[in-house]
Design a protein around this motif. Structure first.
Motif, PDB file in Angstrom:
ATOM      1  N   ASN A  66       1.035  -0.926   0.012  1.00  0.00           N
ATOM      2  CA  ASN A  66      -0.085  -0.036   0.331  1.00  0.00           C
ATOM      3  C   ASN A  66       0.983   1.508   0.282  1.00  0.00           C
ATOM      4  OD1 ASN A  66      -2.650  -1.737  -0.114  1.00  0.00           O
ATOM      5  ND2 ASN A  66      -2.581  -1.378   2.019  1.00  0.00           N
ATOM      6  N   GLN A  67       2.011   1.274   0.946  1.00  0.00           N
ATOM      7  CA  GLN A  67       3.327   2.276   0.539  1.00  0.00           C
ATOM      8  C   GLN A  67       3.360   2.610  -0.770  1.00  0.00           C
ATOM      9  OE1 GLN A  67       5.666   1.737   4.632  1.00  0.00           O
ATOM     10  NE2 GLN A  67       3.892   2.089   5.474  1.00  0.00           N
ATOM     11  N   LEU A  68       3.532   1.755  -1.514  1.00  0.00           N
ATOM     12  CA  LEU A  68       4.818   1.158  -2.494  1.00  0.00           C
ATOM     13  C   LEU A  68       4.008   2.100  -2.980  1.00  0.00           C
ATOM     14  CD1 LEU A  68       6.932   1.389  -3.717  1.00  0.00           C
ATOM     15  CD2 LEU A  68       5.932  -1.020  -4.805  1.00  0.00           C
ATOM     16  N   MET A  69       3.003   2.075  -3.086  1.00  0.00           N
ATOM     17  CA  MET A  69       1.525   1.610  -4.141  1.00  0.00           C
ATOM     18  C   MET A  69       1.442   3.527  -4.066  1.00  0.00           C
ATOM     19  SD  MET A  69      -0.862  -1.326  -5.077  1.00  0.00           S
ATOM     20  CE  MET A  69      -1.291  -1.339  -3.680  1.00  0.00           C
ATOM     21  N   ALA A  70       0.908   3.853  -2.931  1.00  0.00           N
ATOM     22  CA  ALA A  70       1.109   5.830  -2.650  1.00  0.00           C
ATOM     23  C   ALA A  70       1.689   5.882  -3.147  1.00  0.00           C
ATOM     24  CB  ALA A  70       0.483   5.257  -0.952  1.00  0.00           C
ATOM     25  N   ASP A  71       2.577   6.273  -3.227  1.00  0.00           N
ATOM     26  CA  ASP A  71       3.800   6.893  -3.100  1.00  0.00           C
ATOM     27  C   ASP A  71       4.944   6.297  -3.868  1.00  0.00           C
ATOM     28  OD1 ASP A  71       5.593   9.230  -3.029  1.00  0.00           O
ATOM     29  OD2 ASP A  71       5.438   9.341  -1.017  1.00  0.00           O
ATOM     30  N   PRO A  72       4.984   5.922  -5.202  1.00  0.00           N
ATOM     31  CA  PRO A  72       6.219   5.406  -5.410  1.00  0.00           C
ATOM     32  C   PRO A  72       7.497   5.940  -5.484  1.00  0.00           C
ATOM     33  CG  PRO A  72       4.346   5.959  -7.120  1.00  0.00           C
ATOM     34  CD  PRO A  72       3.847   5.924  -6.067  1.00  0.00           C
ATOM     35  N   ASP A  73       7.302   7.288  -6.241  1.00  0.00           N
ATOM     36  CA  ASP A  73       9.018   8.478  -6.172  1.00  0.00           C
ATOM     37  C   ASP A  73      10.036   8.183  -4.809  1.00  0.00           C
ATOM     38  OD1 ASP A  73       8.289   8.918  -9.143  1.00  0.00           O
ATOM     39  OD2 ASP A  73       6.734  10.612  -7.803  1.00  0.00           O
ATOM     40  N   LYS A  74       8.986   7.982  -3.758  1.00  0.00           N
ATOM     41  CA  LYS A  74       9.844   7.596  -2.669  1.00  0.00           C
ATOM     42  C   LYS A  74      10.235   6.623  -1.933  1.00  0.00           C
ATOM     43  CE  LYS A  74       8.792   8.118   2.798  1.00  0.00           C
ATOM     44  NZ  LYS A  74       7.170   8.119   3.831  1.00  0.00           N
ATOM     45  N   TYR A  75      10.064   5.568  -2.617  1.00  0.00           N
ATOM     46  CA  TYR A  75      10.879   4.343  -2.544  1.00  0.00           C
ATOM     47  C   TYR A  75      11.237   4.061  -3.663  1.00  0.00           C
ATOM     48  CZ  TYR A  75       7.761   5.025   1.610  1.00  0.00           C
ATOM     49  OH  TYR A  75       7.070   4.350   2.225  1.00  0.00           O
ATOM     50  N   LEU A  76      10.869   4.435  -5.028  1.00  0.00           N
ATOM     51  CA  LEU A  76      11.812   4.259  -6.418  1.00  0.00           C
ATOM     52  C   LEU A  76      12.779   5.547  -7.236  1.00  0.00           C
ATOM     53  CD1 LEU A  76       9.054   1.989  -8.117  1.00  0.00           C
ATOM     54  CD2 LEU A  76      10.834   1.046  -6.697  1.00  0.00           C
ATOM     55  N   GLU A  77      13.858   5.075  -7.322  1.00  0.00           N
ATOM     56  CA  GLU A  77      14.414   5.748  -8.283  1.00  0.00           C
ATOM     57  C   GLU A  77      13.423   6.330  -9.802  1.00  0.00           C
ATOM     58  OE1 GLU A  77      17.305   7.760  -6.899  1.00  0.00           O
ATOM     59  OE2 GLU A  77      17.355   6.215  -5.736  1.00  0.00           O
ATOM     60  N   SER A  78      14.030   7.546 -10.490  1.00  0.00           N
ATOM     61  CA  SER A  78      13.775   8.272 -11.773  1.00  0.00           C
ATOM     62  C   SER A  78      13.262   6.536 -12.697  1.00  0.00           C
ATOM     63  CB  SER A  78      14.033   8.724 -12.474  1.00  0.00           C
ATOM     64  OG  SER A  78      15.322   9.115 -12.557  1.00  0.00           O
ATOM     65  N   ASP A  79      14.726   5.441 -12.612  1.00  0.00           N
ATOM     66  CA  ASP A  79      14.286   3.920 -13.781  1.00  0.00           C
ATOM     67  C   ASP A  79      13.809   3.630 -13.517  1.00  0.00           C
ATOM     68  OD1 ASP A  79      16.406   3.902 -11.836  1.00  0.00           O
ATOM     69  OD2 ASP A  79      17.992   3.164 -12.561  1.00  0.00           O
ATOM     70  N   GLY A  80      13.454   3.145 -12.315  1.00  0.00           N
ATOM     71  CA  GLY A  80      12.199   1.688 -11.277  1.00  0.00           C
ATOM     72  C   GLY A  80      13.547   1.449  -9.939  1.00  0.00           C
ATOM     73  N   THR A  81      14.838   1.176 -10.593  1.00  0.00           N
ATOM     74  CA  THR A  81      15.351   1.381  -9.013  1.00  0.00           C
ATOM     75  C   THR A  81      15.021   1.171  -7.948  1.00  0.00           C
ATOM     76  OG1 THR A  81      17.815   0.961 -10.545  1.00  0.00           O
ATOM     77  CG2 THR A  81      18.155   0.309  -8.942  1.00  0.00           C
ATOM     78  N   PRO A  82      14.742   0.045  -6.780  1.00  0.00           N
ATOM     79  CA  PRO A  82      14.159   0.706  -5.810  1.00  0.00           C
ATOM     80  C   PRO A  82      15.940   1.820  -4.543  1.00  0.00           C
ATOM     81  CG  PRO A  82      14.045  -1.878  -5.687  1.00  0.00           C
ATOM     82  CD  PRO A  82      14.954  -1.236  -7.080  1.00  0.00           C
ATOM     83  N   LYS A  83      15.527   2.792  -4.268  1.00  0.00           N
ATOM     84  CA  LYS A  83      15.883   3.582  -3.626  1.00  0.00           C
ATOM     85  C   LYS A  83      17.395   2.374  -2.688  1.00  0.00           C
ATOM     86  CE  LYS A  83      13.867   7.979  -4.381  1.00  0.00           C
ATOM     87  NZ  LYS A  83      13.439   8.971  -3.565  1.00  0.00           N
ATOM     88  N   ASN A  84      16.374   1.852  -2.301  1.00  0.00           N
ATOM     89  CA  ASN A  84      17.178   0.842  -1.288  1.00  0.00           C
ATOM     90  C   ASN A  84      18.143   0.267  -2.010  1.00  0.00           C
ATOM     91  OD1 ASN A  84      15.593  -0.595  -1.341  1.00  0.00           O
ATOM     92  ND2 ASN A  84      14.583  -0.700   0.429  1.00  0.00           N
ATOM     93  N   ALA A  85      18.120   0.614  -2.641  1.00  0.00           N
ATOM     94  CA  ALA A  85      18.830  -1.016  -3.450  1.00  0.00           C
ATOM     95  C   ALA A  85      19.967  -0.960  -3.348  1.00  0.00           C
ATOM     96  CB  ALA A  85      18.821  -0.764  -4.620  1.00  0.00           C
ATOM     97  N   ARG A  86      21.746  -1.806  -3.261  1.00  0.00           N
ATOM     98  CA  ARG A  86      22.949  -1.615  -2.764  1.00  0.00           C
ATOM     99  C   ARG A  86      22.984  -1.634  -4.272  1.00  0.00           C
ATOM    100  NH1 ARG A  86      22.679  -7.209  -0.710  1.00  0.00           N
ATOM    101  NH2 ARG A  86      21.683  -6.995   1.877  1.00  0.00           N
TER     102      ARG A  86
END
Length: 87
Positions: A66-86
């Motif tokens: 629910n959090q990811l769907m509500a605000d994907p820009d908070k968790y995903l880079e512009s290319d779709g990579t998760p911001k917390n990715a190694r």
């Protein structure tokens, strides 16, 4: 006639060559995923699948989904990579 009957009998009882058994392909286990919301490691077959912008992500649970769907820009880079990715 007797010869053909014996031939049929012999061919019917002769052993069929065994077909070689195939070695099963080695299946590599799927790597674990990291939830882009909470950062928890998710083992293969676990978690919830979410599709955002045509890309599929595995998240820990429904709350993370629910959090990811509500605000994907908070968790995903512009290319779709998760911001917390190694990196």
């Amino acid at each position: 006639m007797l010869i053909s009957a014996l031939f049929l009998l012999a061919s019917a009882t002769s052993p069929v060559p065994a077909t070689p058994t195939e070695t099963p392909a080695v299946v590599e286990p799927s790597p674990s995923a990291t939830c882009p919301v909470c950062g928890k490691t998710i083992e293969p077959g676990q978690g919830t699948k979410v599709s955002i912008r045509g890309r599929e992500y595995t998240v820990d649970d429904t709350a993370c989904s629910n959090q990811l769907m509500a605000d994907p820009d908070k968790y995903l880079e512009s290319d779709g990579t998760p911001k917390n990715a190694r990196k």
